[in-house]
Design an enzyme around this catalytic site. Structure first.
Site, short mmCIF file in Angstrom:
data_model
loop_
_atom_site.label_atom_id
_atom_site.label_comp_id
_atom_site.label_asym_id
_atom_site.label_seq_id
_atom_site.Cartn_x
_atom_site.Cartn_y
_atom_site.Cartn_z
N ARG A 50 -0.36 2.16 10.63
CA ARG A 50 0.12 2.21 9.24
C ARG A 50 1.13 3.33 9.04
O ARG A 50 1.86 3.35 8.07
CB ARG A 50 -1.07 2.34 8.28
CG ARG A 50 -0.67 2.35 6.83
CD ARG A 50 -1.80 2.00 5.82
NE ARG A 50 -3.13 2.26 6.24
CZ ARG A 50 -3.71 3.47 6.26
NH1 ARG A 50 -3.05 4.53 5.86
NH2 ARG A 50 -4.96 3.61 6.68
N TYR A 101 16.69 -8.17 -11.61
CA TYR A 101 15.87 -9.15 -10.89
C TYR A 101 14.54 -9.30 -11.61
O TYR A 101 13.92 -8.29 -11.98
CB TYR A 101 15.66 -8.66 -9.45
CG TYR A 101 14.65 -9.47 -8.69
CD1 TYR A 101 14.91 -10.80 -8.38
CD2 TYR A 101 13.43 -8.92 -8.31
CE1 TYR A 101 13.97 -11.55 -7.69
CE2 TYR A 101 12.49 -9.67 -7.63
CZ TYR A 101 12.77 -10.98 -7.32
OH TYR A 101 11.85 -11.73 -6.65
N ASP A 172 19.42 -0.84 -6.74
CA ASP A 172 19.01 -2.00 -5.95
C ASP A 172 20.29 -2.61 -5.39
O ASP A 172 21.08 -3.19 -6.13
CB ASP A 172 18.24 -2.99 -6.84
CG ASP A 172 17.73 -4.21 -6.07
OD1 ASP A 172 18.35 -4.57 -5.05
OD2 ASP A 172 16.73 -4.81 -6.51
N LYS A 197 16.77 -10.77 1.91
CA LYS A 197 18.00 -11.48 1.54
C LYS A 197 19.07 -11.26 2.60
O LYS A 197 18.91 -11.71 3.72
CB LYS A 197 18.45 -11.03 0.15
CG LYS A 197 17.31 -10.97 -0.89
CD LYS A 197 16.77 -12.35 -1.26
CE LYS A 197 15.50 -12.30 -2.11
NZ LYS A 197 15.52 -11.48 -3.28
C1 LIG Z 1 14.58 -10.81 -4.09
C2 LIG Z 1 14.92 -9.56 -4.78
C3 LIG Z 1 13.99 -8.51 -4.88
C4 LIG Z 1 12.57 -8.64 -4.40
O1 LIG Z 1 12.48 -8.71 -3.01
P1 LIG Z 1 11.32 -9.50 -2.22
O2 LIG Z 1 11.69 -9.26 -0.80
O3 LIG Z 1 11.37 -10.93 -2.66
O4 LIG Z 1 10.01 -8.86 -2.61
C5 LIG Z 1 14.42 -7.33 -5.48
N1 LIG Z 1 15.67 -7.19 -5.96
C6 LIG Z 1 16.58 -8.17 -5.88
C7 LIG Z 1 17.95 -7.96 -6.43
C8 LIG Z 1 16.25 -9.39 -5.29
O5 LIG Z 1 17.17 -10.37 -5.23
#
Ligand SMILES: *Cc1c(COP(=O)(O)O)cnc(C)c1O
Length: 359
Positions: A50, A101, A172, A197
């Site tokens: 961990r 998001y 983000d 992504k």
């Molecule tokens: C998909 C997404 C998230 C969340 O990520 P996960 O890997 O699905 O938990 C956060 N911010 C943005 C801009 C996203 O497109």
């Protein structure tokens, strides 16, 4: 960091290819292996699964080099978001884009409903209003471009106001990726990624990451990860690093395809709006006939896959308001296109055919 860490002045394409490699010594593999280990022989730095893993560490080294900081990987983007939001004290104010998001919005609402924080959701394009909201903030959350409204924040202006108020600035950077935008260089304290992504980029792994230059913040965030345990799988970290190797090429091609699609879609009679911020691989279109036309469109293509998520090599799309949690400020008939790296003529023909078919 390994002894062969890339020099900090290398360019992004080189960092994507060379970051996190084992040393160039005879018989070392070129790629870091998938280390399956819940525990390690005592007396070293790792001790337990961990707390660390060589495969995560290689991914973190490569992403850290790209963003210009130190990275920590997490089990998902939302695990990374939760870890960052937990930095602020009880009853602190968090300022965030109202079109963030939806998972981020849901986390803010959840924390607020339990009395943990206060939040103020702002129009991120209204810099004066955002700057004013920063006054009392402990943390200013930015997402730029926003998902899926594709709004752009004036990061340097907001950063200055937030720091003057003593707030953390978090970006983000999932949509832009470090190929197109490096928020730490613009003064942000923390970058968050849904690695799921573009960074991983092949729709086969769920992972998240946090990057910072601040050693104290890094230690706090690492401590939270150790304690909460939202750590990535080892295979996921390997896949994410494999994906990262081609990030620059995929982003470049997706962007070229998105730019051309935007040009060809402009003025289409079936559309009220084509939104594209001028960079990246996401285009949002608003169907003139609203949700029914948008839903019909997602059933009429053969190449474009109707699926949530984004940033994979393949073109995918969805009507965002099919999710009840999507902010009501997003038009009902908005379809978010995650433009892939296929040949533009094929994805254009498929999409244009489906749009023309709507009548
Ligand atoms: C998909 C997404 C998230 C969340 O990520 P996960 O890997 O699905 O938990 C956060 N911010 C943005 C801009 C996203 O497109």
């Amino acid at each position: 960091m390994t002894e062969d860490s890339p020099a900090p002045d290398l360019r992004p394409a080189t960092l994507a290819v060379t970051g996190g490699r084992p040393p160039h010594t005879p018989d070392e593999p070129l790629n870091v292996p998938i280390t399956m280990a819940s525990t390690y022989v005592a007396g070293g730095d790792l001790e337990y699964g961990r707390y660390g893993n060589p495969t995560w560490a290689a991914f973190e080294e490569a992403l850290g080099a790209l963003e210009g900081g130190r990275a920590l990987s997490f089990s998902s983007g939302l695990a990374a978001v939760a870890t960052v939001l937990d930095l602020v004290g009880h009853d602190s104010l968090v300022v965030a884009p109202r079109n963030s998001y939806n998972g981020t919005i849901l986390q803010l609402a959840d924390l607020e409903s339990r009395g943990r924080i206060r939040s103020e959701l702002v129009d991120i394009t209204d810099t004066d209003a955002v700057v004013k909201a920063c006054d009392d903030a402990a943390l200013v959350w930015l997402e730029s471009p926003t998902n899926p409204a594709l709004e752009i924040a004036d990061i340097p202006a907001i950063e200055a106001a937030a720091h003057a108020a003593g707030a953390y600035v978090v970006v983000d950077n999932t949509f832009a990726t470090p190929i197109l935008q490096r928020p730490l260089e613009l003064g942000a304290d923390i970058v968050v990624h849904s690695v799921t992504k573009y960074l991983a980029g092949h729709s086969d792994a769920l992972m998240g990451a946090i990057v910072t230059r601040d050693e104290e913040l890094y230690a706090v965030l690492k401590g939270r990860r150790d304690l909460i345990g939202a750590v990535p799988g080892t295979l996921e970290a390997f896949l994410a690093l494999r994906g990262l190797r081609t990030l620059h090429l995929r982003v470049e091609r997706a962007q070229a395809n998105a730019t051309e699609l935007t040009r060809r879609l402009a003025g289409h009679p079936a559309l009220d709006e084509v939104r594209y911020p001028g960079f990246g691989g996401i285009v949002s279109i608003v169907l003139a006939q609203g949700a029914p036309a948008a839903d019909l469109l997602t059933r009429k293509t053969s190449l474009w896959v109707h699926a949530t998520s984004l940033g994979g090599v393949e073109s995918t799309f969805e009507r965002r308001r099919r999710w009840k949690s999507e902010p009501a400020t997003i038009p009902d008939g908005l379809v978010r296109l995650s433009v892939g790296i296929e040949d533009i003529e094929d994805i254009w023909a498929d999409l244009a055919g489906a749009l023309d078919d709507l009548g």
